[in-house]
Design a protein around this motif. Sequence first.
Motif, short mmCIF file in Angstrom:
data_model
loop_
_atom_site.label_atom_id
_atom_site.label_comp_id
_atom_site.label_asym_id
_atom_site.label_seq_id
_atom_site.Cartn_x
_atom_site.Cartn_y
_atom_site.Cartn_z
N PHE A 191 0.83 -1.20 0.00
CA PHE A 191 0.00 0.00 0.00
C PHE A 191 0.87 1.26 0.00
O PHE A 191 0.56 2.24 -0.67
CB PHE A 191 -0.93 -0.03 1.22
CG PHE A 191 -1.75 1.21 1.37
CD1 PHE A 191 -2.69 1.56 0.41
CD2 PHE A 191 -1.59 2.04 2.47
CE1 PHE A 191 -3.45 2.71 0.54
CE2 PHE A 191 -2.35 3.19 2.61
CZ PHE A 191 -3.28 3.52 1.64
N GLU A 227 -0.32 3.59 -2.99
CA GLU A 227 -1.22 4.66 -2.54
C GLU A 227 -1.12 5.88 -3.45
O GLU A 227 -2.10 6.56 -3.74
CB GLU A 227 -0.76 5.01 -1.11
CG GLU A 227 -1.53 6.04 -0.44
CD GLU A 227 -0.99 6.34 0.97
OE1 GLU A 227 0.17 5.99 1.32
OE2 GLU A 227 -1.75 6.93 1.71
N LYS A 271 -6.31 1.66 -2.77
CA LYS A 271 -6.67 1.58 -1.35
C LYS A 271 -6.91 0.10 -1.01
O LYS A 271 -7.19 -0.71 -1.92
CB LYS A 271 -7.93 2.40 -1.09
CG LYS A 271 -9.08 1.95 -1.93
CD LYS A 271 -10.30 2.85 -1.84
CE LYS A 271 -11.39 2.17 -2.64
NZ LYS A 271 -12.45 2.90 -3.12
#
Length: 169
Positions: free
Chosen positions: A123, A127, A132
């Motif tokens: 992540f 990101e 997400k």
Amino acid sequence: MNVTAAIPAYSIVLDAPEHSAAVEALYDDVFGPGRFAKTAERLREGNTAIADASLVAIDSEGVTGVVRVWPVTVGEKGRAAFLGPIAVAERRRGNGVAFKLMERAIGVCREQGYAAVILVGDFEYYERFGFKPSGDRFQLPGPVDQKRVLIRDLSDRAATLKGALAVPR
Ligand SMILES: CC(C)(COP(=O)(O)OP(=O)(O)OC[C@H]1O[C@@H](n2cnc3c(N)ncnc32)[C@H](O)[C@@H]1OP(=O)(O)O)[C@@H](O)C(=O)NCCC(=O)NCCS
């Protein structure tokens, strides 16, 4: 100082059979032989990459980066793009090559009407592209750390995606 000139030129082109050997060598270098054992690989074998979204970066030494993207079914009726692997040769890392590959691949998926892009990854890195965590919405065909299953919505239809990911028949 001219910063642009300090970064050797590279171009991004569509992945094609002529790049296969160099792409496999890059994947081997970056991920090692264990790459074929990953659960994500089960969504690639027997599948055909989304041609326009699968890209290589080429510089004077050859293929220096690659991203591949695959069509998957989601649950009974959904469709999404499944991205990966992405790899950049060590000698070119930190030059934004992956950023360019990702942006273009995601843009093509949007143009082609995919509701979302799904991937398994960190992540902290993804990101920046709007990914997400997907929680427990998706089941992959094998063990996976659900926290690493990420989604980038491309349309309102992304919210309806739920279920098992599979290679389209
Ligand atoms: C991840 C990878 C593709 C990035 O390629 P790249 O061309 O160097 O990426 P960019 O230049 O666009 O971005 C580099 C930035 O991402 C960061 N980054 C790289 N991997 C990261 C990770 N796993 N988590 C968080 N940040 C990460 C770098 O630290 C760097 O940060 P900075 O911009 O603050 O300096 C490349 O490092 C690579 O091939 N890694 C090994 C394979 C891999 O992990 N692939 C992804 C999983 S499928």
